[in-house]
Motif scaffolding. Structure first.
Motif, PDB file in Angstrom:
ATOM      1  N   UNK A   1       0.819  -1.197   0.000  1.00  0.00           N
ATOM      2  CA  UNK A   1       0.000   0.000   0.000  1.00  0.00           C
ATOM      3  C   UNK A   1       0.860   1.257   0.000  1.00  0.00           C
ATOM      4  N   UNK A   2       0.185   2.394  -0.161  1.00  0.00           N
ATOM      5  CA  UNK A   2       0.900   3.661  -0.161  1.00  0.00           C
ATOM      6  C   UNK A   2       0.013   4.790  -0.631  1.00  0.00           C
ATOM      7  N   UNK A   3       0.656   5.916  -0.883  1.00  0.00           N
ATOM      8  CA  UNK A   3      -0.032   7.114  -1.369  1.00  0.00           C
ATOM      9  C   UNK A   3       0.254   7.270  -2.855  1.00  0.00           C
ATOM     10  N   UNK A   4      -0.797   7.445  -3.643  1.00  0.00           N
ATOM     11  CA  UNK A   4      -0.637   7.574  -5.090  1.00  0.00           C
ATOM     12  C   UNK A   4      -1.646   8.589  -5.601  1.00  0.00           C
TER      13      UNK A   4
ATOM     14  N   UNK B   1      -9.265 -16.735   7.290  1.00  0.00           N
ATOM     15  CA  UNK B   1      -7.953 -16.185   7.579  1.00  0.00           C
ATOM     16  C   UNK B   1      -7.808 -14.811   6.937  1.00  0.00           C
ATOM     17  N   UNK B   2      -7.155 -13.901   7.669  1.00  0.00           N
ATOM     18  CA  UNK B   2      -7.035 -12.515   7.230  1.00  0.00           C
ATOM     19  C   UNK B   2      -5.639 -11.976   7.442  1.00  0.00           C
ATOM     20  N   UNK B   3      -5.235 -11.101   6.520  1.00  0.00           N
ATOM     21  CA  UNK B   3      -4.027 -10.341   6.721  1.00  0.00           C
ATOM     22  C   UNK B   3      -4.296  -9.158   7.638  1.00  0.00           C
ATOM     23  N   UNK B   4      -3.226  -8.420   7.941  1.00  0.00           N
ATOM     24  CA  UNK B   4      -3.343  -7.304   8.876  1.00  0.00           C
ATOM     25  C   UNK B   4      -3.830  -6.021   8.201  1.00  0.00           C
ATOM     26  N   UNK B   5      -3.815  -6.003   6.879  1.00  0.00           N
ATOM     27  CA  UNK B   5      -4.272  -4.836   6.139  1.00  0.00           C
ATOM     28  C   UNK B   5      -3.133  -3.921   5.732  1.00  0.00           C
ATOM     29  N   UNK B   6      -3.321  -3.258   4.597  1.00  0.00           N
ATOM     30  CA  UNK B   6      -2.347  -2.292   4.101  1.00  0.00           C
ATOM     31  C   UNK B   6      -3.125  -1.085   3.566  1.00  0.00           C
ATOM     32  N   UNK B   7      -2.671   0.115   3.931  1.00  0.00           N
ATOM     33  CA  UNK B   7      -3.396   1.342   3.602  1.00  0.00           C
ATOM     34  C   UNK B   7      -3.100   1.779   2.178  1.00  0.00           C
ATOM     35  N   UNK B   8      -4.170   2.060   1.440  1.00  0.00           N
ATOM     36  CA  UNK B   8      -4.053   2.641   0.104  1.00  0.00           C
ATOM     37  C   UNK B   8      -4.757   3.997   0.136  1.00  0.00           C
ATOM     38  N   UNK B   9      -4.035   5.041  -0.250  1.00  0.00           N
ATOM     39  CA  UNK B   9      -4.593   6.388  -0.281  1.00  0.00           C
ATOM     40  C   UNK B   9      -4.392   6.964  -1.665  1.00  0.00           C
ATOM     41  N   UNK B  10      -5.491   7.375  -2.298  1.00  0.00           N
ATOM     42  CA  UNK B  10      -5.435   7.936  -3.642  1.00  0.00           C
ATOM     43  C   UNK B  10      -5.841   9.404  -3.550  1.00  0.00           C
ATOM     44  N   UNK B  11      -4.932  10.273  -3.935  1.00  0.00           N
ATOM     45  CA  UNK B  11      -5.209  11.708  -3.872  1.00  0.00           C
ATOM     46  C   UNK B  11      -5.749  12.208  -5.210  1.00  0.00           C
ATOM     47  N   UNK B  12      -6.589  13.227  -5.137  1.00  0.00           N
ATOM     48  CA  UNK B  12      -7.207  13.765  -6.364  1.00  0.00           C
ATOM     49  C   UNK B  12      -6.358  14.866  -6.973  1.00  0.00           C
TER      50      UNK B  12
END
Length: 123
Positions: A9-12, A112-123
């Motif tokens: 994940x990340x900021x894009x 079963x689940x992962x811990x999650x990863x943040x995805x942030x999409x800027x306009x």
């Protein structure tokens, strides 16, 4: 011990791309159905995409044509390639797994689940 570890994940910016990865261990996931879900603040967790152990895929309408789910059995890894990202794709993305074939689109179907990863999409 079964473990799923999400990353990527990340900021894009809108229109950009990201590839999420989910590394699995402790289970026979080559015969499992794998999926990605996402959860935005204040919203319920929603289905994004799933891949059966036969490698058949199924997508939510909101991501069809933009996202691609795939798996590398040798690496025990599932990927989510996300293209043409939109601000409304912003969420925490979770990898999920369950044994058995088929396409399951409800969160309660997965064990079963992962811990999650943040995805942030800027306009």
């Amino acid at each position: 011990q079964v473990q799923l570890v999400d990353s990527g994940g990340g900021l894009v910016q809108a229109g950009g791309s990201l590839r999420l990865s989910c590394v699995t261990s402790g289970g026979a996931f080559s015969s499992a159905s794998m999926a990605w879900f996402r959860q935005a603040p204040g919203k319920e967790r929603e289905f994004v995409a799933t891949i059966a152990w036969t490698s058949g895929t199924y997508y939510a309408n909101s991501v069809k044509g933009r996202f691609t789910i795939s798996r590398d059995v040798a690496k025990n890894t599932v990927y989510l390639q996300m293209n043409s990202l939109k601000p409304e794709d912003t969420a925490v993305y979770y990898c999920a797994a369950r044994y058995g074939s088929g396409h399951y689109v409800t969160a309660g179907s997965y064990n079963y689940w992962g811990q999650g990863t943040q995805v942030t999409v800027s306009s």
